[in-house]
Design a protein around this motif. Structure first.
Motif, PDB file in Angstrom:
ATOM      1  N   ALA A 139       1.899  -7.196   5.033  1.00  0.00           N
ATOM      2  CA  ALA A 139       1.432  -5.815   4.025  1.00  0.00           C
ATOM      3  C   ALA A 139       0.361  -5.872   3.164  1.00  0.00           C
ATOM      4  N   LYS A 140      -0.383  -7.647   3.736  1.00  0.00           N
ATOM      5  CA  LYS A 140      -1.644  -8.245   3.183  1.00  0.00           C
ATOM      6  C   LYS A 140      -1.834  -7.962   4.453  1.00  0.00           C
ATOM      7  N   PHE A 141      -1.547  -8.677   6.341  1.00  0.00           N
ATOM      8  CA  PHE A 141      -1.907  -8.799   6.721  1.00  0.00           C
ATOM      9  C   PHE A 141      -2.369  -6.700   7.352  1.00  0.00           C
ATOM     10  N   ILE A 142      -1.615  -5.408   7.395  1.00  0.00           N
ATOM     11  CA  ILE A 142      -1.989  -4.402   7.318  1.00  0.00           C
ATOM     12  C   ILE A 142      -3.624  -4.053   6.612  1.00  0.00           C
ATOM     13  N   LYS A 143      -3.851  -4.643   5.291  1.00  0.00           N
ATOM     14  CA  LYS A 143      -5.036  -4.688   4.736  1.00  0.00           C
ATOM     15  C   LYS A 143      -5.996  -4.766   5.076  1.00  0.00           C
ATOM     16  N   GLN A 144      -5.864  -6.142   6.259  1.00  0.00           N
ATOM     17  CA  GLN A 144      -6.548  -7.087   6.488  1.00  0.00           C
ATOM     18  C   GLN A 144      -7.269  -6.640   7.648  1.00  0.00           C
ATOM     19  N   PHE A 145      -5.812  -5.498   8.695  1.00  0.00           N
ATOM     20  CA  PHE A 145      -6.408  -5.000   9.649  1.00  0.00           C
ATOM     21  C   PHE A 145      -6.814  -3.496   9.439  1.00  0.00           C
ATOM     22  N   ALA A 146      -6.559  -3.266   8.421  1.00  0.00           N
ATOM     23  CA  ALA A 146      -7.126  -1.925   8.112  1.00  0.00           C
ATOM     24  C   ALA A 146      -8.779  -2.295   7.604  1.00  0.00           C
ATOM     25  N   LEU A 147      -9.057  -2.969   7.295  1.00  0.00           N
ATOM     26  CA  LEU A 147     -10.487  -3.206   6.833  1.00  0.00           C
ATOM     27  C   LEU A 147     -11.476  -3.409   7.822  1.00  0.00           C
ATOM     28  N   ALA A 148     -10.932  -3.842   9.146  1.00  0.00           N
ATOM     29  CA  ALA A 148     -11.835  -4.075  10.411  1.00  0.00           C
ATOM     30  C   ALA A 148     -11.552  -3.084  11.507  1.00  0.00           C
ATOM     31  N   ASN A 149     -10.418  -2.496  11.010  1.00  0.00           N
ATOM     32  CA  ASN A 149     -10.430  -1.190  11.938  1.00  0.00           C
ATOM     33  C   ASN A 149      -9.610   0.020  11.622  1.00  0.00           C
ATOM     34  N   TYR A 150     -11.889   1.091  10.841  1.00  0.00           N
ATOM     35  CA  TYR A 150     -10.964   1.778   9.530  1.00  0.00           C
ATOM     36  C   TYR A 150     -11.549   3.120  10.250  1.00  0.00           C
ATOM     37  N   ASN A 151     -11.416   3.051  12.079  1.00  0.00           N
ATOM     38  CA  ASN A 151     -11.709   4.073  12.688  1.00  0.00           C
ATOM     39  C   ASN A 151      -9.736   5.181  12.544  1.00  0.00           C
ATOM     40  N   ALA A 152      -9.133   4.331  12.407  1.00  0.00           N
ATOM     41  CA  ALA A 152      -7.562   4.872  13.008  1.00  0.00           C
ATOM     42  C   ALA A 152      -6.972   5.264  11.824  1.00  0.00           C
ATOM     43  N   GLU A 153      -5.988   6.126  11.683  1.00  0.00           N
ATOM     44  CA  GLU A 153      -5.289   6.484  10.303  1.00  0.00           C
ATOM     45  C   GLU A 153      -4.122   5.816  10.430  1.00  0.00           C
ATOM     46  N   ILE A 154      -3.214   4.982   9.737  1.00  0.00           N
ATOM     47  CA  ILE A 154      -2.518   4.015   9.435  1.00  0.00           C
ATOM     48  C   ILE A 154      -1.480   4.013   8.556  1.00  0.00           C
ATOM     49  N   VAL A 155      -0.272   4.256   9.366  1.00  0.00           N
ATOM     50  CA  VAL A 155       1.037   4.710   7.862  1.00  0.00           C
ATOM     51  C   VAL A 155       1.659   2.973   8.204  1.00  0.00           C
ATOM     52  N   PHE A 156       2.348   2.776   6.730  1.00  0.00           N
ATOM     53  CA  PHE A 156       2.562   1.107   6.697  1.00  0.00           C
ATOM     54  C   PHE A 156       4.238   2.051   5.729  1.00  0.00           C
ATOM     55  N   ILE A 157       5.058   1.436   6.226  1.00  0.00           N
ATOM     56  CA  ILE A 157       6.548   1.654   5.593  1.00  0.00           C
ATOM     57  C   ILE A 157       7.423   0.539   6.218  1.00  0.00           C
ATOM     58  N   GLY A 158       7.423   0.257   4.414  1.00  0.00           N
ATOM     59  CA  GLY A 158       8.455  -1.429   4.139  1.00  0.00           C
ATOM     60  C   GLY A 158       9.421  -0.547   2.981  1.00  0.00           C
ATOM     61  N   ASP A 159      10.769  -0.997   4.578  1.00  0.00           N
ATOM     62  CA  ASP A 159      12.099  -0.570   3.944  1.00  0.00           C
ATOM     63  C   ASP A 159      12.326   1.229   3.095  1.00  0.00           C
ATOM     64  N   GLY A 160      11.805   1.966   3.626  1.00  0.00           N
ATOM     65  CA  GLY A 160      11.523   2.941   3.494  1.00  0.00           C
ATOM     66  C   GLY A 160      11.227   3.812   2.705  1.00  0.00           C
ATOM     67  N   GLU A 161      10.335   2.851   1.847  1.00  0.00           N
ATOM     68  CA  GLU A 161       8.937   3.215   1.447  1.00  0.00           C
ATOM     69  C   GLU A 161       7.895   3.176   1.729  1.00  0.00           C
ATOM     70  N   GLU A 162       6.847   4.376   1.929  1.00  0.00           N
ATOM     71  CA  GLU A 162       5.073   3.923   2.395  1.00  0.00           C
ATOM     72  C   GLU A 162       4.632   2.764   0.965  1.00  0.00           C
ATOM     73  N   ILE A 163       3.987   2.260   1.696  1.00  0.00           N
ATOM     74  CA  ILE A 163       3.464   1.227   1.076  1.00  0.00           C
ATOM     75  C   ILE A 163       2.187   1.053   1.153  1.00  0.00           C
ATOM     76  N   PHE A 164       1.603   1.561   2.691  1.00  0.00           N
ATOM     77  CA  PHE A 164       0.372   1.237   2.606  1.00  0.00           C
ATOM     78  C   PHE A 164      -0.466   2.762   3.237  1.00  0.00           C
ATOM     79  N   ARG A 165      -1.791   3.399   3.237  1.00  0.00           N
ATOM     80  CA  ARG A 165      -2.189   4.665   4.076  1.00  0.00           C
ATOM     81  C   ARG A 165      -3.935   4.358   4.227  1.00  0.00           C
ATOM     82  N   VAL A 166      -3.662   4.460   5.169  1.00  0.00           N
ATOM     83  CA  VAL A 166      -5.440   4.398   5.638  1.00  0.00           C
ATOM     84  C   VAL A 166      -5.490   6.082   6.126  1.00  0.00           C
ATOM     85  N   TYR A 167      -6.295   6.324   5.397  1.00  0.00           N
ATOM     86  CA  TYR A 167      -6.459   8.519   6.432  1.00  0.00           C
ATOM     87  C   TYR A 167      -7.940   8.217   6.956  1.00  0.00           C
ATOM     88  N   PRO A 168      -7.656   9.563   7.856  1.00  0.00           N
ATOM     89  CA  PRO A 168      -8.696   9.431   8.334  1.00  0.00           C
ATOM     90  C   PRO A 168      -9.757   9.085   9.053  1.00  0.00           C
TER      91      PRO A 168
END
Length: 590
Positions: A175-204
């Motif tokens: 989860a921590k990495f996904i957030k770092q990754f999103a900060l360096a790649n903010y042009n893509a929509e990213i959805v992170f689901i952990g154990d069936g629940e949405e944890i983090f989402r970056v909108y386009p």
């Protein structure tokens, strides 16, 4: 010959694959990192990551990228097979996330791996391998894009799995990495689901600032974009008043890749010099875009580190980028005093108080005593115009308002002869530490060379004995010390103090000056370039316990809000505590 004396053996392919996988795939996070980077390299605009049981049971990445050709599917799990490079020269000029040609091979060697993909105009396909052995390749009705599913990670290497983090710890790491990754790649929509629940989402089409606010959970952030040579640096950093005890909220991205680089992290920290105390750290993200030829992206098996051709220059420029962002933020805006960050405040005005008063007739620590004269009282209602923030791009979260809008700040009282209590136009509360506020004002004036202390000649000069080193230093700095109100001369083998700043008249001048000299020498030994100025600022500032008139408090508050950094003293301690009207109401359950 009978007996075989050989001690060197060729490893079989299965053992070799497991060992190679250990260098590239140490834990589930490495798999996630490689798959996300592959998706962006394929031009994906939307990426969905699913993780079950910390990634040990399931890791699935689905993207809408260009997809893999059906005939290339068998090559995806071959070692050193890649579409990113064909020669050694290509490796050092690569514009993607890097190349090793081992990610899917290494992942497949320690898991059950399924790859479904379709290139537009080609047929869709599915490859399934089990711990390095391809079981089938067949046509699949998948739509354009790629889906990679990794199951039962490390099931065939029980020793490796025994040294892994817990499922919960692994999920947190991802989860921590996904957030770092999103900060360096903010042009893509990213959805992170952990154990069936949405944890983090970056909108386009989110901005770096939007994502940073979400990642850090903090709205008082500064965004700045700058460039030098062929390098572009975007930083999103926290206000100096926001301080953490660990540096794990400082993220570095290079060409979209999240990396570990202690020198660059240190560059960010040094950008806050004299704004934070030692052992405190900001929240910050730096997105560095640099020519591929200026770095080696393949020095680490898991691609967590890079080597720069001009590392020192990049270090210096990142430090400058942070300093410039903080400077322009401080001089051009005043958002830290608004907890909801709903505006840029371009002027600070002080409202009228009820009681009449007379200006003091002595030089005052809280007033402009550095000119050597008393000044006329400031009008009860006055404005202090802040400087406008120039380019590069500087943003703080919230809506910008017209330059003529003012935020009224009314000095109410002095608390415990230590704190200045103020009210904002919105009915909020501001408490200012008078000593560190004056220390910041003096520090900036001394540093800029604009301060001249009012000095008083001593009727009985004080004879002081210093070491030869200290005496040599004082004689060399006599002119500089005179600007701060200190006058002295040789008196045999000692020094005779003949004049001191007016603020020291009611203090132990001998002790203050001696302590100041000792601190200055210690700063020289520790190579703190501005250490003497910091010491002077501290010793000449109004002290906790000094009573101040309303007039003195208003002048000090005015000077503070005109400083480059009104938030922390030169030692990094906070100057201002603020609570909005809404926060006050909550305290009383309104």
């Amino acid at each position: 010959m009978g007996e075989n004396n050989t001690e060197i053996y060729l490893l079989n392919s299965i053992t070799a694959a497991k060992i190679a996988a250990g260098e590239v795939v140490e834990r589930p996070l490495n798999v996630v990192k490689e798959l996300l980077e592959n998706s962006l390299d394929a031009g994906a605009e939307k990426i969905t990551l699913e993780v079950n049981k910390g990634g040990f049971e399931l890791i699935r990445v689905t993207d809408d990228g260009k997809g893999i050709l059906y005939d290339d599917l068998p090559l995806t799990v071959e070692r050193f097979a890649t579409s990113k490079a064909r020669s050694v020269e290509d490796v050092y000029n690569i514009s993607t996330f890097g190349f090793r040609g081992e990610a899917l091979f290494a992942t497949g060697a320690v898991s059950r791996l399924t790859i479904r993909s379709k290139r537009e105009g080609d047929k869709g396909g599915e490859l399934f391998s089990e711990f390095g052995e391809i079981k089938h390749i067949l046509e699949s009705p998948i739509s354009k894009g790629t889906q990679v599913t990794v199951e039962d990670l490390f099931a065939n290497v029980s020793v490796r799995k025994a040294f892994q983090k817990s499922e919960r710890g692994s999920l947190s790491e991802i989860a921590k990495f996904i957030k770092q990754f999103a900060l360096a790649n903010y042009n893509a929509e990213i959805v992170f689901i952990g154990d069936g629940e949405e944890i983090f989402r970056v909108y386009p089409k989110s901005s770096m600032l939007d994502i940073a606010v979400k990642v850090f959970g903090e709205s008082r952030l500064i965004y700045s974009l700058s460039s030098f040579q062929n390098t572009r640096i975007a930083v999103c950093i926290s206000n100096p008043m926001i301080q953490r005890k660990r540096r794990d909220s400082i993220f570095i991205g290079v060409n979209g890749r999240v990396i570990r680089d202690q020198p660059l992290i240190q560059a960010v920290i040094q950008g806050y010099f004299r704004m934070m105390p030692a052992g405190s750290y900001p929240m910050a993200a730096a997105d560095i875009r640099i020519e591929p030829a200026a770095l080696d992206a393949n020095i680490h098996p898991a691609k967590l580190e890079v080597r720069f051709r001009s590392a020192e220059a990049l270090f210096g420029q990142l430090k400058i980028s942070v300093e410039d962002a903080l400077k322009k933020f401080n001089t051009g805006t005043f958002p830290a005093l608004q907890s909801d960050i709903d505006s840029f405040v371009s002027r600070v005005s002080f409202s009228d108080n009820k009681s009449a008063y007379n200006p003091p007739t002595r030089p005052i620590p809280g007033a402009d005593a550095f000119t050597g004269r008393n000044f006329a009282p400031i009008k009860r209602s006055f404005g202090v115009k802040a400087k406008a923030a120039p380019a590069p791009i500087i943003q703080a979260l919230g809506e910008e308002k017209e330059a003529e809008e003012t935020a009224a700040i009314k000095v109410i009282a002095q608390l415990a002869n230590m704190y200045i209590v103020c009210e904002t136009a919105e009915g909020g509360l501001i408490i200012i530490d008078q000593h560190v506020a004056h220390e910041r004002v003096l520090y900036e004036r001394y540093r800029a060379g604009t301060a001249q202390n009012a000095s008083v000649n001593l009727l009985e000069p004080i004879v002081l004995n210093f070491s030869s080193e200290e005496k040599e230093y004082l004689l060399a700095k006599a002119v500089e010390f005179s600007r701060f109100g200190y006058f002295y001369e040789l008196f045999g083998t000692a020094l005779r103090l003949t004049g001191v700043p007016a603020e020291l008249l009611k203090k132990d001048a001998e002790r203050e000056f001696t302590t100041l000299v000792h601190e200055a020498m210690e700063n020289i030994r520790s190579k703190a370039a501005d250490g003497a100025i910091v010491s002077l600022s501290c010793h000449n500032a109004v002290k906790a316990g000094d009573p101040l008139s309303v007039w003195e408090m208003e002048k000090l508050v005015s000077d503070l809000f005109n400083a480059e950094n009104p938030y922390t003293c030169p030692h990094g301690r906070p100057i201002i505590f603020e609570m909005s009207r809404e926060e006050l109401a909550k305290k009383f359950h309104r």
